[in-house]
Design a protein around this motif. Structure first.
Motif, PDB file in Angstrom:
ATOM      1  N   HIS A   1       0.753  -1.410  -0.006  1.00  0.00           N
ATOM      2  CA  HIS A   1      -0.207   0.007   0.232  1.00  0.00           C
ATOM      3  C   HIS A   1       0.766   1.061  -0.054  1.00  0.00           C
ATOM      4  CE1 HIS A   1      -4.477   0.195   1.156  1.00  0.00           C
ATOM      5  NE2 HIS A   1      -4.080   0.894  -0.019  1.00  0.00           N
ATOM      6  N   ALA A   2       1.845   1.480   0.996  1.00  0.00           N
ATOM      7  CA  ALA A   2       2.709   2.338   1.260  1.00  0.00           C
ATOM      8  C   ALA A   2       3.148   2.526  -0.593  1.00  0.00           C
ATOM      9  CB  ALA A   2       3.833   2.099   2.250  1.00  0.00           C
ATOM     10  N   LEU A   3       3.799   1.536  -1.129  1.00  0.00           N
ATOM     11  CA  LEU A   3       4.203   1.957  -2.182  1.00  0.00           C
ATOM     12  C   LEU A   3       3.499   2.340  -3.819  1.00  0.00           C
ATOM     13  CD1 LEU A   3       6.976  -1.401  -2.688  1.00  0.00           C
ATOM     14  CD2 LEU A   3       7.080   1.211  -2.095  1.00  0.00           C
ATOM     15  N   THR A   4       2.250   1.960  -2.715  1.00  0.00           N
ATOM     16  CA  THR A   4       0.254   2.605  -4.180  1.00  0.00           C
ATOM     17  C   THR A   4       1.225   3.983  -4.266  1.00  0.00           C
ATOM     18  OG1 THR A   4       0.469   0.663  -3.987  1.00  0.00           O
ATOM     19  CG2 THR A   4      -0.984   1.520  -5.740  1.00  0.00           C
ATOM     20  N   TYR A   5       0.862   4.364  -3.012  1.00  0.00           N
ATOM     21  CA  TYR A   5      -0.104   5.806  -2.956  1.00  0.00           C
ATOM     22  C   TYR A   5       2.076   6.653  -4.339  1.00  0.00           C
ATOM     23  CZ  TYR A   5      -2.131   4.644   0.912  1.00  0.00           C
ATOM     24  OH  TYR A   5      -3.282   4.922   1.796  1.00  0.00           O
ATOM     25  N   ARG A   6       2.745   6.361  -3.474  1.00  0.00           N
ATOM     26  CA  ARG A   6       4.006   7.400  -4.376  1.00  0.00           C
ATOM     27  C   ARG A   6       3.315   6.635  -5.976  1.00  0.00           C
ATOM     28  NH1 ARG A   6       9.074   6.452  -0.809  1.00  0.00           N
ATOM     29  NH2 ARG A   6       8.026   7.088   0.709  1.00  0.00           N
ATOM     30  N   ALA A   7       2.787   5.523  -6.435  1.00  0.00           N
ATOM     31  CA  ALA A   7       3.278   5.137  -8.335  1.00  0.00           C
ATOM     32  C   ALA A   7       2.055   5.870  -8.184  1.00  0.00           C
ATOM     33  CB  ALA A   7       3.243   3.745  -8.199  1.00  0.00           C
ATOM     34  N   ILE A   8       0.884   6.295  -7.428  1.00  0.00           N
ATOM     35  CA  ILE A   8      -0.429   6.514  -7.676  1.00  0.00           C
ATOM     36  C   ILE A   8      -0.289   8.231  -8.091  1.00  0.00           C
ATOM     37  CG2 ILE A   8      -1.580   7.770  -6.071  1.00  0.00           C
ATOM     38  CD1 ILE A   8      -4.195   6.182  -7.287  1.00  0.00           C
ATOM     39  N   ALA A   9       0.883   8.764  -7.216  1.00  0.00           N
ATOM     40  CA  ALA A   9       1.540  10.483  -7.298  1.00  0.00           C
ATOM     41  C   ALA A   9       1.593  10.479  -8.678  1.00  0.00           C
ATOM     42  CB  ALA A   9       1.535  10.525  -5.925  1.00  0.00           C
ATOM     43  N   SER A  10       2.769   9.786  -8.739  1.00  0.00           N
ATOM     44  CA  SER A  10       3.859   9.777 -10.174  1.00  0.00           C
ATOM     45  C   SER A  10       3.286   9.388 -11.259  1.00  0.00           C
ATOM     46  CB  SER A  10       5.049   9.205  -9.315  1.00  0.00           C
ATOM     47  OG  SER A  10       4.902   7.894  -9.686  1.00  0.00           O
ATOM     48  N   GLY A  11       1.907   8.548 -10.963  1.00  0.00           N
ATOM     49  CA  GLY A  11       1.269   8.303 -12.818  1.00  0.00           C
ATOM     50  C   GLY A  11       1.533   6.998 -12.712  1.00  0.00           C
ATOM     51  N   GLN A  12       2.647   6.534 -12.329  1.00  0.00           N
ATOM     52  CA  GLN A  12       2.600   5.055 -13.164  1.00  0.00           C
ATOM     53  C   GLN A  12       0.813   4.024 -11.956  1.00  0.00           C
ATOM     54  OE1 GLN A  12       5.772   5.122 -10.108  1.00  0.00           O
ATOM     55  NE2 GLN A  12       7.382   4.484 -12.443  1.00  0.00           N
ATOM     56  N   VAL A  13       0.736   4.285 -11.704  1.00  0.00           N
ATOM     57  CA  VAL A  13      -0.830   3.851 -11.166  1.00  0.00           C
ATOM     58  C   VAL A  13      -2.319   4.555 -11.599  1.00  0.00           C
ATOM     59  CG1 VAL A  13      -2.142   1.921  -9.786  1.00  0.00           C
ATOM     60  CG2 VAL A  13       0.882   2.009  -9.720  1.00  0.00           C
ATOM     61  N   ASP A  14      -2.784   3.847 -11.883  1.00  0.00           N
ATOM     62  CA  ASP A  14      -4.348   4.261 -12.450  1.00  0.00           C
ATOM     63  C   ASP A  14      -5.031   4.465 -10.796  1.00  0.00           C
ATOM     64  OD1 ASP A  14      -3.714   5.441 -14.630  1.00  0.00           O
ATOM     65  OD2 ASP A  14      -3.789   3.817 -15.044  1.00  0.00           O
TER      66      ASP A  14
ATOM     67  N   GLU B   1      -6.631  13.307   0.883  1.00  0.00           N
ATOM     68  CA  GLU B   1      -5.961  14.788   0.093  1.00  0.00           C
ATOM     69  C   GLU B   1      -5.265  15.395   0.456  1.00  0.00           C
ATOM     70  OE1 GLU B   1      -8.573  17.081   3.823  1.00  0.00           O
ATOM     71  OE2 GLU B   1      -7.342  18.358   3.697  1.00  0.00           O
ATOM     72  N   ARG B   2      -4.080  14.982   0.390  1.00  0.00           N
ATOM     73  CA  ARG B   2      -2.940  15.557   0.494  1.00  0.00           C
ATOM     74  C   ARG B   2      -2.320  14.946  -1.424  1.00  0.00           C
ATOM     75  NH1 ARG B   2       2.718  12.423   2.194  1.00  0.00           N
ATOM     76  NH2 ARG B   2       1.995  11.176   0.928  1.00  0.00           N
ATOM     77  N   LEU B   3      -2.326  14.155  -1.755  1.00  0.00           N
ATOM     78  CA  LEU B   3      -2.917  13.260  -2.629  1.00  0.00           C
ATOM     79  C   LEU B   3      -3.433  13.647  -3.972  1.00  0.00           C
ATOM     80  CD1 LEU B   3      -1.091   9.960  -2.091  1.00  0.00           C
ATOM     81  CD2 LEU B   3       0.137  12.217  -2.212  1.00  0.00           C
ATOM     82  N   LYS B   4      -4.125  14.555  -3.234  1.00  0.00           N
ATOM     83  CA  LYS B   4      -5.576  15.226  -4.196  1.00  0.00           C
ATOM     84  C   LYS B   4      -5.666  13.351  -4.633  1.00  0.00           C
ATOM     85  CE  LYS B   4      -4.094  20.107  -5.106  1.00  0.00           C
ATOM     86  NZ  LYS B   4      -2.984  19.272  -4.434  1.00  0.00           N
ATOM     87  N   LEU B   5      -6.729  12.540  -4.291  1.00  0.00           N
ATOM     88  CA  LEU B   5      -7.518  11.399  -4.831  1.00  0.00           C
ATOM     89  C   LEU B   5      -8.486  11.805  -4.713  1.00  0.00           C
ATOM     90  CD1 LEU B   5      -4.498   8.739  -3.699  1.00  0.00           C
ATOM     91  CD2 LEU B   5      -4.708  10.098  -5.591  1.00  0.00           C
ATOM     92  N   LEU B   6      -9.526  10.718  -5.403  1.00  0.00           N
ATOM     93  CA  LEU B   6     -10.925  11.422  -5.827  1.00  0.00           C
ATOM     94  C   LEU B   6     -11.372   9.473  -5.032  1.00  0.00           C
ATOM     95  CD1 LEU B   6     -13.460  13.164  -6.346  1.00  0.00           C
ATOM     96  CD2 LEU B   6     -13.561  12.457  -8.220  1.00  0.00           C
ATOM     97  N   LEU B   7     -12.383   8.709  -4.575  1.00  0.00           N
ATOM     98  CA  LEU B   7     -13.172   8.255  -4.419  1.00  0.00           C
ATOM     99  C   LEU B   7     -14.057   7.527  -5.377  1.00  0.00           C
ATOM    100  CD1 LEU B   7     -13.693   8.101  -0.071  1.00  0.00           C
ATOM    101  CD2 LEU B   7     -11.062   7.222  -1.837  1.00  0.00           C
ATOM    102  N   LEU B   8     -14.051   6.975  -6.096  1.00  0.00           N
ATOM    103  CA  LEU B   8     -14.763   6.357  -6.890  1.00  0.00           C
ATOM    104  C   LEU B   8     -16.238   6.075  -5.906  1.00  0.00           C
ATOM    105  CD1 LEU B   8     -13.248   4.624  -9.946  1.00  0.00           C
ATOM    106  CD2 LEU B   8     -13.952   7.348  -9.292  1.00  0.00           C
TER     107      LEU B   8
END
Lengths: 253, 501
Positions: free
Chosen positions: B189-202, B214-221
């Protein structure tokens, strides 16, 4: 006396020895002569009980060499191999002392015996503290001989003892071995492919080829009354001086 | 067959030794063991509970936090290795009790009763699974609900392994919404935050109270088909503990039940995740207690490092020690009886192919959690290099040298100790060195089952998404591996006979 009767030994389908018989008289030096693959080392290993014959028998002073008698017979045999076969992790002294330690000799007795053997083998006492790789080939061979002699066995079996040495050291050691064997009156079986060594050391010689005995006899018998053309061919393939030529003479080996 | 029976004996001996060391089983009197899983919210709730227990003073607290996963933590509770940990109703119903009809804490409590467990009422907030995407990507692709993902099979998803496998996770979700994402990967999980922030994961799975959203500007579907069940947070405890310490249990329920709404929990999570505050501090803030002054996460780690180093060293030394005591004889037996020896070595090699974490998990039902089972697993891991190198060293010995030992009439034991083992010493030492250095690394996984050591920092750092904390565990482990390597270079000079070097 060592009596080998009709011994056959196969490794897979190939016979290494084929119905070989020979007798080694006590107190004499008997050379098993032949090129590699002739079966001479196999014969030595059969006498030691390291391998067992497929047919025939080996007797040492009347006792058949069998699994049950092996340990008792080994107590009466010393074994020397090419380049000494020393344990690299043990000093020369520790190598020589091994068999005496196994018999639970007291350390003082072991030390005295090793000193005695060093004199006999012409090895400087300081060399005994060295590890095998810190010794020369000739020195390693002397240590190997000392190790075989430590319990003073009546029988000495040597497998190409000088095979790894350069010709000068080799000739020198041949002289010393000859003197030593005569002095100790051991029953000696020595395996070699070197005619010169056989001539110098062997009171009796058995020439083998392809696992069969070609001829028994003295060197003079082999030279003057060859049993087959092979004998002459084998003898002349190497440059040989007859016994009595000056020590240190360089010959091919 | 003698070789086999000997190695079986060896195995039994190992089990016996380590069972003694494991100390698994019921908690000793006067101690309540608080567990947690290894994510921020679980750490915080466990710490809050621990501080409440300390305040009541009925029992001492032992913290066994950061355990690796739901099944493991639940088994630890069942076996009595821990007495209490924070759990969620949805997880209890679907994953642990496997009955979707258990919707309320009351129903779950009834079901747990025969097994000697109980739950509190809901702590007040629901932390459900959700799928998150970057807000900008959501806008660009017109993503609002989970169903919208069906129109974008090209999106790359990374899910935590729990979510990927649980029936109430990805398999069920995919079936419900008819999703066909082409690339679904498993990621911590902790790694996925970085990956999604840097656009490697959607797309990733998150918890709805996640402090990072909030910090990573993620939206819940939006879960418009109501697939995810209700995940109300509760305290899951052993009834034995609640009965022995009734005041403590009453106080825990009084302080926590219904007192944490989702916004408050998210704030607490953010304090730990984003502000880098210590979990103990966050818990103190929630409980309205004075926060101990002048200590940040860095200081806390420094203070811990000494005892973690000791922990780690003990894990490595004991595991390698046991592996030496068992592995060398096993190598000798294998070299003596070549055919059964091959079988023996294959079995050990097979153990090696079990992933370290899985091997640790297998230890839970047998030995509980903590150092004991970690030591069993680490010892089994260290066994192969030592046994195999002993075997290889012995069979590589020149046959002539062995024959001469026979001709010199050395008794078997003398021959082994004086000739064979010294001649194999270089190979054996290399095996021990490999075992020690790799065990230093593998031992970091012990933290997942409460075995302590540097891994505790790595697990916590992963949970808090704090690189500094991860490094605080990883760097000393690397240093220790190097130290072991250097130490063995020295040991070689002492233990390998001079004539062989």
């Amino acid at each position: 006396m060592i009596a080998v009767q009709e011994v056959t030994k196969r490794f897979g389908a190939t016979p290494a020895l084929d119905a070989v018989s020979l007798t080694v008289r006590s107190g004499t030096t008997h050379v098993l002569l032949g090129s590699s693959g002739s079966g001479k080392s196999t014969l030595l290993r059969l006498i030691l009980g390291l391998i067992w014959p497929d047919a025939g028998s080996v007797r040492v002073d009347g006792t058949p060499v069998e699994p049950a008698t092996r340990d008792g017979l080994l107590a009466r045999m010393g074994y020397v191999v090419q380049d000494g076969g020393l344990y690299p992790h043990l000093t020369a002294f520790a190598n020589v002392a091994l068999a005496a330690e196994a018999q639970r000799w007291a350390p003082a007795r072991i030390a005295a015996r090793v000193g005695e053997l060093a004199d006999l083998a012409g090895l400087d006492g300081a060399m005994l503290r060295r590890y095998p790789r810190e010794l020369s080939g000739g020195q390693r061979q002397r240590v190997g001989l000392m190790r075989a002699l430590v319990l003073d066995p009546p029988i000495l079996l040597l497998d190409e003892p000088l095979g790894a040495l350069d010709p000068i050291v080799r000739a020198e050691l041949q002289e010393q071995l000859a003197a030593l064997f005569a002095r100790l009156a051991k029953t000696v079986v020595l395996v070699t492919h070197d005619i010169r060594e056989a001539a110098r050391l062997g009171q009796a010689i058995t020439l083998l080829t392809g696992g069969r005995v070609v001829q028994h006899g003295t060197f003079r018998d082999l030279a003057e009354r060859p049993a087959s053309p092979f004998v002459t061919q084998f003898l002349t393939a190497q440059t040989v001086e007859m016994p009595g030529s000056p020590p240190g003479a360089r010959t091919g080996g | 067959m003698r070789a086999l029976s000997r190695s079986t004996l060896g195995g039994a001996a190992l089990a016996a030794i380590l069972l003694g060391a494991a100390g698994a089983g019921a908690a000793p009197d006067g101690v309540i063991r608080v567990g947690s899983k290894s994510f921020t919210e679980s750490y915080i709730l466990a710490e809050v509970a621990a501080q409440i227990i300390e305040q009541v003073g009925e029992a001492r607290v032992e913290r066994r936090v950061g355990l690796g996963g739901t099944g493991l933590t639940y088994r630890a509770l069942e076996s009595g290795a821990i007495d209490l940990y924070p759990e969620y109703t949805g997880t209890l119903a679907l994953v642990l009790l496997k009955d979707a009809s258990l919707a309320t804490p009351e129903a779950i409590r009834e079901r747990l009763r025969p097994g000697g467990l109980t739950v509190s009422a809901s702590l007040g907030f629901v932390n459900t699974y959700a799928l998150a995407v970057r807000a900008d990507a959501a806008e660009r692709l017109g993503l609002r609900t989970i169903g919208d993902l069906a129109r974008h099979p090209e999106l790359r998803a990374a899910f935590s392994s729990g979510f990927l496998e649980r029936e109430d996770g990805w398999p069920g979700l995919r079936a419900r919404y008819g999703l066909t994402l082409a690339r679904v990967e498993v990621m911590e999980h902790a790694l996925t935050y970085r990956a999604i922030a840097s656009g490697q994961v959607d797309v990733m799975d998150v918890f709805s109270t996640d402090g990072q959203l909030e910090r990573l500007k993620l939206l819940l579907l939006d879960d418009d088909r109501h697939f995810f069940p209700d995940y109300s947070a509760v305290l899951l405890a052993r009834r034995e503990m609640t009965e022995r310490y009734p005041r403590t249990w009453a106080r825990l329920r009084e302080v926590l039940e219904g007192r944490l709404d989702a916004a408050r929990m998210a704030r607490l999570n953010a304090m730990a995740d984003l502000d880098g505050r210590r979990v103990s501090e966050v818990a103190a803030v929630f409980l309205g207690r004075a926060v101990p002054a002048g200590t940040g996460r860095g200081r806390e780690i420094l203070a811990e490092l000494g005892s973690l180093t000791m922990d780690h060293l003990v894990l490595v030394l004991v595991a390698v020690g046991v592996a030496i005591v068992l592995g060398i004889p096993m190598g000798i037996v294998a070299a003596r009886h070549r055919r059964t020896g091959q079988l023996e070595l294959s079995v050990i090699a097979m153990l090696q192919t079990v992933p370290a974490l899985a091997l640790l998990m297998f230890m839970i039902p047998l030995f509980g959690i903590g150092k004991g089972p970690a030591l069993v697993a680490l010892s089994l891991y260290a066994l192969l290099p030592i046994a195999r190198n002993t075997y290889a060293g012995l069979i590589a010995i020149d046959r002539t040298l062995l024959e001469i030992a026979g001709v010199l009439r050395l008794a078997p034991l003398r021959r082994l100790l004086r000739i064979e083992l010294p001649l194999a010493a270089i190979s054996i030492m290399a095996g021990i060195k490999t075992a020690a250095v790799t065990t230093v690394g593998t031992a970091t996984l012990a933290a997942f089952i409460g075995g302590g050591g540097y891994g505790a920092l790595i697990v916590r750092g992963l949970a808090l998404d704090d690189t500094a904390t991860i490094l605080a565990g990883a760097a000393p482990a690397a240093a220790m591996a190097l130290a072991f390597h250097a130490l063995f270079e020295l040991a070689d000079r002492v233990l390998v006979p001079r004539g062989l070097r």
